[in-house]
Design a protein around this motif. Structure first.
Motif, PDB file in Angstrom:
ATOM      1  N   ALA A 294       0.823  -1.212   0.000  1.00  0.00           N
ATOM      2  CA  ALA A 294       0.000   0.000   0.000  1.00  0.00           C
ATOM      3  C   ALA A 294       0.854   1.257   0.000  1.00  0.00           C
ATOM      4  N   LEU A 295       2.010   1.199   0.649  1.00  0.00           N
ATOM      5  CA  LEU A 295       2.884   2.371   0.718  1.00  0.00           C
ATOM      6  C   LEU A 295       3.517   2.714  -0.627  1.00  0.00           C
ATOM      7  N   THR A 296       3.641   1.719  -1.513  1.00  0.00           N
ATOM      8  CA  THR A 296       4.309   1.964  -2.792  1.00  0.00           C
ATOM      9  C   THR A 296       3.364   2.032  -3.979  1.00  0.00           C
ATOM     10  N   ALA A 297       2.247   1.303  -3.960  1.00  0.00           N
ATOM     11  CA  ALA A 297       1.434   1.124  -5.162  1.00  0.00           C
ATOM     12  C   ALA A 297       0.900   2.447  -5.719  1.00  0.00           C
ATOM     13  N   VAL A 298       0.152   3.180  -4.923  1.00  0.00           N
ATOM     14  CA  VAL A 298      -0.481   4.403  -5.417  1.00  0.00           C
ATOM     15  C   VAL A 298       0.537   5.517  -5.662  1.00  0.00           C
ATOM     16  N   PRO A 299       1.476   5.793  -4.729  1.00  0.00           N
ATOM     17  CA  PRO A 299       2.462   6.852  -5.018  1.00  0.00           C
ATOM     18  C   PRO A 299       3.288   6.581  -6.270  1.00  0.00           C
ATOM     19  N   VAL A 300       3.764   5.347  -6.432  1.00  0.00           N
ATOM     20  CA  VAL A 300       4.557   5.033  -7.629  1.00  0.00           C
ATOM     21  C   VAL A 300       3.669   5.046  -8.866  1.00  0.00           C
ATOM     22  N   GLY A 301       2.408   4.618  -8.726  1.00  0.00           N
ATOM     23  CA  GLY A 301       1.480   4.708  -9.845  1.00  0.00           C
ATOM     24  C   GLY A 301       1.311   6.139 -10.322  1.00  0.00           C
ATOM     25  N   ARG A 302       1.207   7.077  -9.393  1.00  0.00           N
ATOM     26  CA  ARG A 302       1.081   8.491  -9.764  1.00  0.00           C
ATOM     27  C   ARG A 302       2.341   8.979 -10.479  1.00  0.00           C
ATOM     28  N   ILE A 303       3.493   8.571  -9.979  1.00  0.00           N
ATOM     29  CA  ILE A 303       4.748   8.972 -10.626  1.00  0.00           C
ATOM     30  C   ILE A 303       4.804   8.407 -12.046  1.00  0.00           C
ATOM     31  N   SER A 304       4.423   7.149 -12.184  1.00  0.00           N
ATOM     32  CA  SER A 304       4.422   6.525 -13.509  1.00  0.00           C
ATOM     33  C   SER A 304       3.474   7.251 -14.460  1.00  0.00           C
ATOM     34  N   ASP A 305       2.285   7.613 -13.978  1.00  0.00           N
ATOM     35  CA  ASP A 305       1.336   8.359 -14.812  1.00  0.00           C
ATOM     36  C   ASP A 305       1.903   9.711 -15.214  1.00  0.00           C
ATOM     37  N   ARG A 306       2.534  10.389 -14.267  1.00  0.00           N
ATOM     38  CA  ARG A 306       3.051  11.731 -14.525  1.00  0.00           C
ATOM     39  C   ARG A 306       4.193  11.689 -15.544  1.00  0.00           C
ATOM     40  N   ARG A 307       5.039  10.675 -15.434  1.00  0.00           N
ATOM     41  CA  ARG A 307       6.175  10.571 -16.350  1.00  0.00           C
ATOM     42  C   ARG A 307       5.833   9.845 -17.640  1.00  0.00           C
ATOM     43  N   GLY A 308       4.695   9.137 -17.647  1.00  0.00           N
ATOM     44  CA  GLY A 308       4.314   8.388 -18.835  1.00  0.00           C
ATOM     45  C   GLY A 308       5.200   7.191 -19.098  1.00  0.00           C
ATOM     46  N   ARG A 309       5.821   6.641 -18.048  1.00  0.00           N
ATOM     47  CA  ARG A 309       6.738   5.518 -18.209  1.00  0.00           C
ATOM     48  C   ARG A 309       6.282   4.348 -17.332  1.00  0.00           C
ATOM     49  N   ARG A 310       6.419   3.143 -17.867  1.00  0.00           N
ATOM     50  CA  ARG A 310       6.007   1.933 -17.157  1.00  0.00           C
ATOM     51  C   ARG A 310       7.160   0.946 -16.952  1.00  0.00           C
ATOM     52  N   LYS A 311       7.925   0.676 -18.007  1.00  0.00           N
ATOM     53  CA  LYS A 311       8.898  -0.422 -17.973  1.00  0.00           C
ATOM     54  C   LYS A 311       9.975  -0.278 -16.899  1.00  0.00           C
ATOM     55  N   PRO A 312      10.535   0.905 -16.675  1.00  0.00           N
ATOM     56  CA  PRO A 312      11.564   0.993 -15.626  1.00  0.00           C
ATOM     57  C   PRO A 312      11.033   0.595 -14.250  1.00  0.00           C
ATOM     58  N   PHE A 313       9.771   0.914 -13.987  1.00  0.00           N
ATOM     59  CA  PHE A 313       9.199   0.574 -12.687  1.00  0.00           C
ATOM     60  C   PHE A 313       8.959  -0.931 -12.557  1.00  0.00           C
ATOM     61  N   VAL A 314       8.611  -1.587 -13.667  1.00  0.00           N
ATOM     62  CA  VAL A 314       8.467  -3.043 -13.633  1.00  0.00           C
ATOM     63  C   VAL A 314       9.811  -3.694 -13.331  1.00  0.00           C
ATOM     64  N   LEU A 315      10.865  -3.211 -13.972  1.00  0.00           N
ATOM     65  CA  LEU A 315      12.210  -3.756 -13.729  1.00  0.00           C
ATOM     66  C   LEU A 315      12.620  -3.582 -12.269  1.00  0.00           C
ATOM     67  N   ILE A 316      12.392  -2.393 -11.732  1.00  0.00           N
ATOM     68  CA  ILE A 316      12.751  -2.134 -10.338  1.00  0.00           C
ATOM     69  C   ILE A 316      11.970  -3.053  -9.404  1.00  0.00           C
ATOM     70  N   SER A 317      10.676  -3.212  -9.661  1.00  0.00           N
ATOM     71  CA  SER A 317       9.854  -4.045  -8.786  1.00  0.00           C
ATOM     72  C   SER A 317      10.328  -5.494  -8.784  1.00  0.00           C
ATOM     73  N   CYS A 318      10.731  -5.995  -9.948  1.00  0.00           N
ATOM     74  CA  CYS A 318      11.196  -7.384 -10.025  1.00  0.00           C
ATOM     75  C   CYS A 318      12.511  -7.569  -9.270  1.00  0.00           C
ATOM     76  N   ALA A 319      13.403  -6.606  -9.368  1.00  0.00           N
ATOM     77  CA  ALA A 319      14.666  -6.698  -8.631  1.00  0.00           C
ATOM     78  C   ALA A 319      14.411  -6.709  -7.132  1.00  0.00           C
ATOM     79  N   VAL A 320      13.497  -5.872  -6.662  1.00  0.00           N
ATOM     80  CA  VAL A 320      13.178  -5.822  -5.236  1.00  0.00           C
ATOM     81  C   VAL A 320      12.569  -7.143  -4.773  1.00  0.00           C
ATOM     82  N   MET A 321      11.639  -7.691  -5.552  1.00  0.00           N
ATOM     83  CA  MET A 321      11.009  -8.964  -5.168  1.00  0.00           C
ATOM     84  C   MET A 321      12.019 -10.104  -5.155  1.00  0.00           C
ATOM     85  N   ALA A 322      12.976 -10.076  -6.062  1.00  0.00           N
ATOM     86  CA  ALA A 322      14.004 -11.124  -6.087  1.00  0.00           C
ATOM     87  C   ALA A 322      14.860 -11.068  -4.832  1.00  0.00           C
TER      88      ALA A 322
END
Length: 426
Positions: A294-322
């Motif tokens: 909950a602490l990351t989903a909505v704030p990062v979603g807003r950043i992604s919408d504002r920047r119009g970028r998706r893929k870098p955030f997917v890469l970061i999320s996968c590295a963190v989960m690993a």
């Protein structure tokens, strides 16, 4: 079929064109997002709580000597039903001419059928009976899921989509928290646990259905009601739609990693961490996980919408989960498990918001949104079929829980790397 103009007047859905088939241009209100989130909470609470808590407890009582194998068979059979039911329900939703719209009938009907399946599952006293009941529940809940996932693509403009997806995404894990609280603190019996889930599944679906009408699909625009054509349409050519294919494969691998890591969590706490009350332990870890998601989903979603970028955030999320998976692989303590839950939640919160937004931007056709999202959702349910077949031999013969969580890390990282092949989304 009549040609659709995306510049046609608004029809009240937030999207231009008849029945909201064009790209949405009007931002949705918080009340719309909140009601859709409640429906999403309902369906994932009904999905995840049995898998994580009720089915393991029920099967341990029925066949304690073979509880792991029984759980693998039951969850695998249910996931196999989901693989078929979700895209098929989506295709039928795309063709629904009801005066209540295309999505709402499937949300309500799926909720009722899913609740009935949960009740049937609760009444079983054999592994086969539990499997059949769970398959019925999966069929209904996947019909509901087809109706719940599509309104974001139908109604939410691209520049708001990751934020809304963040709210609906965290409902997946919050559903397990609420379900766990209900089934471990208030309704501690198997029957009462399933019963409470069944009632809440229907009740939480109603606010969105009753409050927010949707436009009716004009008969002239409805795709043909031809079973052979519907089934053929479930295949989406990777050659014709490569971005869709790469998005699908990325999601499949990330969800396979998630399924490998969570399927035996109750048994991991019992057999490896030696936690005294593993049921409560699962609840605590889930609460930690959900809080950080909950602490990351909505704030990062807003950043992604504002920047119009998706893929870098997917890469970061996968590295963190690993990183979380590696921690579970090598440190089998309760403290490490809690730390891993926090790290995993933070990563998965980012993934839930941004990947769902990315997926809605690579759908092949507006008329087939629910069907295409149903095909995407196969990448959620398909790993539930494959994970038991992979996890059981890994735990039994190939290195135990250390090997299992290392496999989780590898698969998750691979999924993140492959998202770079999506070309039409930054």
């Amino acid at each position: 079929m009549p040609e659709l103009s995306v510049d046609a007047p608004l029809d009240g859905s937030g999207a231009p064109g008849p029945a909201g088939l064009g790209e949405p241009v009007v931002r949705v209100r918080p009340a719309w997002t909140a009601s859709l989130s409640l429906s999403t909470l309902a369906v994932f609470m009904a999905f995840m709580t049995p898998i994580q808590i009720l089915l393991p407890l029920q099967l341990e009582h029925i066949d304690p000597a073979h509880k792991s194998t029984a759980l693998a068979w039951v969850t695998g059979a249910g996931a196999l039903i989901a693989v078929v039911a979700n895209p098929l329900a989506g295709a039928l939703s795309d063709r629904t001419l009801s005066r209540w719209g295309r999505r709402r009938p499937w949300i309500v009907g799926g909720a009722l059928a899913g609740a009935a399946g949960l009740a049937v599952t609760a009444a079983q006293h054999s592994v086969l009976g539990v499997a059949l009941g769970w398959c019925l529940a999966q069929a209904g809940l996947n019909g509901m899921l087809a109706g719940v996932t599509t309104p974001v693509a139908d109604t939410v403009p691209v520049e708001q989509r990751a934020e809304v997806s963040g709210w609906t995404g965290i409902m997946q894990s919050f559903g397990l928290v609420l379900g766990a609280l209900l089934t471990t603190l208030l309704f501690t019996g198997v029957w009462s646990g399933y019963g409470s889930l069944a009632l809440l599944t229907v009740a939480l679906a109603l606010p969105f259905v009753l409050r927010f009408p949707e436009p009716v699909l004009p008969r002239a625009l409805r795709p043909a009601l031809d079973l052979r054509g519907i089934l053929a349409g479930l295949w989406i050519s990777p050659r014709a739609h490569p971005d869709f294919a790469w998005a699908w494969l990325t999601r499949f691998l990330i969800n396979l990693g998630n399924a490998l890591g969570t399927l035996y969590l109750l048994f991991y706490l019992t057999d490896s961490v030696h936690y005294g009350d593993p049921g409560t332990g699962v609840l605590i870890l889930t609460v930690i996980y959900t809080l950080f998601a909950a602490l990351t989903a909505v704030p990062v979603g807003r950043i992604s919408d504002r920047r119009g970028r998706r893929k870098p955030f997917v890469l970061i999320s996968c590295a963190v989960m690993a990183v979380a998976a590696v921690l579970l692989a090598f440190v089998h303590t309760w403290t490490a498990a809690m730390a891993a839950a926090a790290v995993l939640g933070a990563g998965f919160g980012v993934y839930l918001a941004v990947d769902q937004a990315l997926v809605t931007q690579v759908l092949p056709a507006a008329l087939d949104r629910a069907k295409d999202l149903g095909v995407i959702n196969v990448a959620n349910s398909g790993p539930q079929v494959l994970a038991p077949a992979l996890a059981a031999p890994i735990v039994a013969w190939l290195g135990g829980y250390t090997a299992l969580y290392l496999a989780t890390a590898v698969v998750t990282v691979l999924g993140g790397v492959l998202v770079r092949n999506v070309r039409s989304v930054d």
